[in-house]
Write an enzyme that holds these catalytic residues in place. Sequence first.
Site, mmCIF file in Angstrom:
data_model
loop_
_atom_site.group_PDB
_atom_site.id
_atom_site.type_symbol
_atom_site.label_atom_id
_atom_site.label_comp_id
_atom_site.label_asym_id
_atom_site.label_seq_id
_atom_site.Cartn_x
_atom_site.Cartn_y
_atom_site.Cartn_z
ATOM 1 N N GLY A 6 65.573 24.316 57.647
ATOM 2 C CA GLY A 6 66.535 24.302 58.972
ATOM 3 C C GLY A 6 66.212 24.119 60.684
ATOM 4 N N GLY A 9 68.550 23.593 63.434
ATOM 5 C CA GLY A 9 70.021 23.393 62.879
ATOM 6 C C GLY A 9 70.732 24.732 63.992
ATOM 7 C CD GLN A 10 75.601 28.934 65.349
ATOM 8 O OE1 GLN A 10 75.026 28.537 64.394
ATOM 9 N NE2 GLN A 10 75.903 28.736 66.640
ATOM 10 N NE ARG A 34 69.029 15.395 63.634
ATOM 11 C CZ ARG A 34 69.093 16.511 63.969
ATOM 12 N NH1 ARG A 34 68.016 17.386 63.966
ATOM 13 N NH2 ARG A 34 70.446 17.031 64.406
ATOM 14 C CG ASP A 49 66.323 17.101 50.134
ATOM 15 O OD1 ASP A 49 67.321 17.977 49.853
ATOM 16 O OD2 ASP A 49 66.626 16.208 48.950
ATOM 17 C CE1 TYR A 138 77.476 28.137 55.047
ATOM 18 C CE2 TYR A 138 80.193 30.281 56.043
ATOM 19 C CZ TYR A 138 78.662 29.758 56.079
ATOM 20 O OH TYR A 138 77.965 30.299 56.716
ATOM 21 C CE LYS A 142 75.630 31.101 54.014
ATOM 22 N NZ LYS A 142 74.500 30.719 54.418
#
Length: 328
Positions: A6, A9-10, A34, A49, A138, A142
Amino acid sequence: MILVTGATGQVGSDLVPALRALQGADRVVASGRRVVPSSPTRGRYESLDVTDLAQLETLVRRYEIQTIYHLAGMLSARGEQQPERCWQVNVGGLQNVLNLAQRYHLKVFWPSSIAAFGPSTPKFQTPQDTVQAPTTLYGITKVTGELLCQYYAQQFGVDVRSLRLPGLVSYRAQPGGGTTDFAVEMFYAALQNRPYTCFVQPDTRLPMMYMPDAVEAILQLMRARPEVLSVRSSYNLAAVSFSAQELATEIRRRVPGFTCRYQPDFRQAIANSWPVTIDDSRARQDWGWQPVYGLSNLVKEMLQQLASRLPLPQADCRQKIEFEEVSC
Ligand code: SER
């Protein structure tokens, strides 16, 4: 060698440069869904992935990975729209990472969230050990992830470490599909001289953190000696709590003329189910956690950093934010 999933990502957008600066660019393999990363990343990048165990194992073997920062995951609002995929990515991906960690003796970081709490959890100074009955998928992923981490640590001795991250505010990457995204979107609107329509009520107050604090917390936790870690599920972590309106007001002090109106949507119910403030004393005691950013320095720095990155529609924007502490 270090693998970051990831990575575009953020959190990854800030953590990867920090790791490369600390460990050496060649020692960090960034990966993401990506095929080609959106922004040119200096250093290695692999398309991955995380739900594909074989693909993950190939990377672990090829690069002789010792540590994984497993950041790939779907956030809360998008998770509600794609619950099945959210479970596959958030739980399936983590389980793949933990299985490989057991097999190849890897050290792992994995982010949990304030979303691991729900409406029946105490909302103020939420304790480390408390009710965890979230109402979002979500959040359920978690809590499951936290229990998985603890299980792999206790049963198999896997060195996995985790933080319950608050809403994150960052200038490098925009979040996608999160409930706390309003806190980031507001800055973009302000600097582009647009009014902002906020998707939660003005008095919605949530635990938040500026990204440099979050990156520092992750690095600090991963540096800590294993014997000081008393939590192997996930550590509470806090910096600042503010409401949507307090944030808008603080931005307006530096960008006069910024306007915000409020039009709550389905994300209001998600925000309402989360804590307001978090007791992070275990992180402070065990490995010395101490945040640097409160609301005022977060807003100031965020505006400065974004202003130098954004193509601004109006030339006077940059000047405007130099008016500090304008009262409104
Ligand atoms: N920031 C996340 C979200 O809004 C919570 O962890 O989904």
